[in-house]
Motif scaffolding. Structure first.
Motif, mmCIF file in Angstrom:
data_model
loop_
_atom_site.group_PDB
_atom_site.id
_atom_site.type_symbol
_atom_site.label_atom_id
_atom_site.label_comp_id
_atom_site.label_asym_id
_atom_site.label_seq_id
_atom_site.Cartn_x
_atom_site.Cartn_y
_atom_site.Cartn_z
ATOM 1 N N ARG A 164 45.834 36.877 39.068
ATOM 2 C CA ARG A 164 45.418 35.654 38.389
ATOM 3 C C ARG A 164 44.118 35.177 39.016
ATOM 4 O O ARG A 164 44.001 35.112 40.230
ATOM 5 C CB ARG A 164 46.494 34.573 38.503
ATOM 6 N N THR A 165 43.159 34.833 38.173
ATOM 7 C CA THR A 165 41.827 34.486 38.650
ATOM 8 C C THR A 165 41.456 33.043 38.327
ATOM 9 O O THR A 165 41.944 32.463 37.351
ATOM 10 C CB THR A 165 40.773 35.410 38.027
ATOM 11 N N VAL A 166 40.591 32.498 39.166
ATOM 12 C CA VAL A 166 39.994 31.190 38.950
ATOM 13 C C VAL A 166 38.508 31.338 39.226
ATOM 14 O O VAL A 166 38.121 31.953 40.221
ATOM 15 C CB VAL A 166 40.600 30.120 39.883
ATOM 16 N N TYR A 167 37.686 30.759 38.359
ATOM 17 C CA TYR A 167 36.232 30.822 38.527
ATOM 18 C C TYR A 167 35.639 29.420 38.500
ATOM 19 O O TYR A 167 36.110 28.542 37.768
ATOM 20 C CB TYR A 167 35.590 31.626 37.396
ATOM 21 N N ALA A 168 34.566 29.235 39.240
ATOM 22 C CA ALA A 168 33.766 28.038 39.089
ATOM 23 C C ALA A 168 33.107 28.070 37.715
ATOM 24 O O ALA A 168 32.728 29.152 37.222
ATOM 25 C CB ALA A 168 32.698 27.975 40.178
ATOM 26 N N ASP A 169 32.952 26.912 37.108
ATOM 27 C CA ASP A 169 32.324 26.861 35.784
ATOM 28 C C ASP A 169 30.932 27.480 35.797
ATOM 29 O O ASP A 169 30.508 28.097 34.818
ATOM 30 C CB ASP A 169 32.236 25.408 35.299
ATOM 31 N N SER A 170 30.246 27.329 36.901
ATOM 32 C CA SER A 170 28.860 27.784 36.976
ATOM 33 C C SER A 170 28.728 29.303 36.965
ATOM 34 O O SER A 170 27.632 29.817 36.729
ATOM 35 C CB SER A 170 28.197 27.227 38.233
ATOM 36 N N VAL A 171 29.818 30.021 37.216
ATOM 37 C CA VAL A 171 29.728 31.483 37.274
ATOM 38 C C VAL A 171 30.546 32.168 36.191
ATOM 39 O O VAL A 171 30.487 33.393 36.056
ATOM 40 C CB VAL A 171 30.157 32.015 38.656
ATOM 41 N N LYS A 172 31.289 31.408 35.417
ATOM 42 C CA LYS A 172 32.104 32.004 34.360
ATOM 43 C C LYS A 172 31.239 32.794 33.392
ATOM 44 O O LYS A 172 30.178 32.337 32.974
ATOM 45 C CB LYS A 172 32.855 30.915 33.592
ATOM 46 N N GLY A 173 31.695 33.983 33.066
ATOM 47 C CA GLY A 173 30.960 34.837 32.153
ATOM 48 C C GLY A 173 29.899 35.682 32.829
ATOM 49 O O GLY A 173 29.349 36.592 32.210
ATOM 50 N N ARG A 174 29.606 35.383 34.093
ATOM 51 C CA ARG A 174 28.578 36.146 34.822
ATOM 52 C C ARG A 174 29.177 36.910 36.002
ATOM 53 O O ARG A 174 28.736 38.008 36.320
ATOM 54 C CB ARG A 174 27.489 35.214 35.330
ATOM 55 N N PHE A 175 30.152 36.320 36.665
ATOM 56 C CA PHE A 175 30.775 36.930 37.840
ATOM 57 C C PHE A 175 32.174 37.420 37.479
ATOM 58 O O PHE A 175 32.877 36.798 36.672
ATOM 59 C CB PHE A 175 30.905 35.923 38.977
ATOM 60 N N THR A 176 32.578 38.514 38.118
ATOM 61 C CA THR A 176 33.923 39.043 37.933
ATOM 62 C C THR A 176 34.536 39.349 39.294
ATOM 63 O O THR A 176 33.946 40.098 40.078
ATOM 64 C CB THR A 176 33.916 40.315 37.086
ATOM 65 N N ILE A 177 35.693 38.774 39.543
ATOM 66 C CA ILE A 177 36.406 39.048 40.788
ATOM 67 C C ILE A 177 37.522 40.037 40.500
ATOM 68 O O ILE A 177 38.154 39.993 39.441
ATOM 69 C CB ILE A 177 36.954 37.744 41.415
ATOM 70 N N SER A 178 37.721 40.942 41.431
ATOM 71 C CA SER A 178 38.807 41.910 41.311
ATOM 72 C C SER A 178 39.370 42.183 42.699
ATOM 73 O O SER A 178 38.783 41.791 43.711
ATOM 74 C CB SER A 178 38.328 43.196 40.642
ATOM 75 N N ARG A 179 40.479 42.905 42.709
ATOM 76 C CA ARG A 179 41.180 43.080 43.981
ATOM 77 C C ARG A 179 41.918 44.405 43.969
ATOM 78 O O ARG A 179 42.496 44.794 42.952
ATOM 79 C CB ARG A 179 42.154 41.921 44.165
ATOM 80 N N ASP A 180 41.868 45.077 45.091
ATOM 81 C CA ASP A 180 42.635 46.307 45.299
ATOM 82 C C ASP A 180 43.689 46.000 46.352
ATOM 83 O O ASP A 180 43.378 45.926 47.543
ATOM 84 C CB ASP A 180 41.713 47.433 45.745
ATOM 85 N N ASN A 181 44.910 45.798 45.920
ATOM 86 C CA ASN A 181 45.959 45.422 46.861
ATOM 87 C C ASN A 181 46.275 46.535 47.855
ATOM 88 O O ASN A 181 46.695 46.257 48.983
ATOM 89 C CB ASN A 181 47.229 45.023 46.104
ATOM 90 N N THR A 182 46.085 47.774 47.460
ATOM 91 C CA THR A 182 46.388 48.879 48.377
ATOM 92 C C THR A 182 45.414 48.891 49.562
ATOM 93 O O THR A 182 45.749 49.388 50.629
ATOM 94 C CB THR A 182 46.333 50.223 47.654
ATOM 95 N N LYS A 183 44.222 48.344 49.338
ATOM 96 C CA LYS A 183 43.204 48.317 50.396
ATOM 97 C C LYS A 183 43.004 46.915 50.961
ATOM 98 O O LYS A 183 42.176 46.732 51.858
ATOM 99 C CB LYS A 183 41.873 48.825 49.846
ATOM 100 N N VAL A 184 43.728 45.952 50.438
ATOM 101 C CA VAL A 184 43.574 44.543 50.813
ATOM 102 C C VAL A 184 42.095 44.174 50.748
ATOM 103 O O VAL A 184 41.514 43.629 51.711
ATOM 104 C CB VAL A 184 44.174 44.237 52.208
#
Length: 117
Positions: free
Chosen positions: A56-76
């Motif tokens: 589940r992701t949360v973004y600042a309004d100023s970066v929505k549509g431009r930044f993408t956060i992702s995560r690899d749980n196996t690598k933390v």
């Protein structure tokens, strides 16, 4: 104690792209939320983006549509892909993690992102 290895950042022209990564020295089960913050004009750190272990992701309004956060749980490891960068995105970006049970917060040392106009 959680420590981080951060990489990425650098100098780019406006409209360009950069990516950040941050690996935490702990187990996946220990970390609930990971993300990135940067200093706000008032001095406190403001949220850029966060992601839970369930993606589940949360973004600042100023970066929505431009930044993408992702995560690899196996690598933390948490990643931040930054596109269409603007000079206002210039800042030190701090990796963040909050433990799943105790809610302890940890911060990386920061990585510089500079966007030239």
């Amino acid at each position: 104690q959680v420590q981080f290895v951060e990489s990425g950042g650098g100098l780019v022209q406006a409209g360009g792209s950069l990516s950040l990564s941050c690996t935490a020295s702990t187990t996946t089960a220990s970390v609930g939320v990971m993300g990135w913050y940067r200093p706000a004009p008032g001095g406190q750190r403001e949220l850029v983006a966060t992601i839970t272990s369930g993606a589940r992701t949360v973004y600042a309004d100023s970066v929505k549509g431009r930044f993408t956060i992702s995560r690899d749980n196996t690598k933390v490891t948490v990643y931040l892909q930054m596109n269409d960068l603007k000079p206002d995105d210039t800042a030190v970006y701090y990796c963040y993690a909050r433990t799943a049970f105790a809610g302890l917060e940890y911060w990386g040392q920061g990585t510089q992102v500079t966007v030239s106009s």
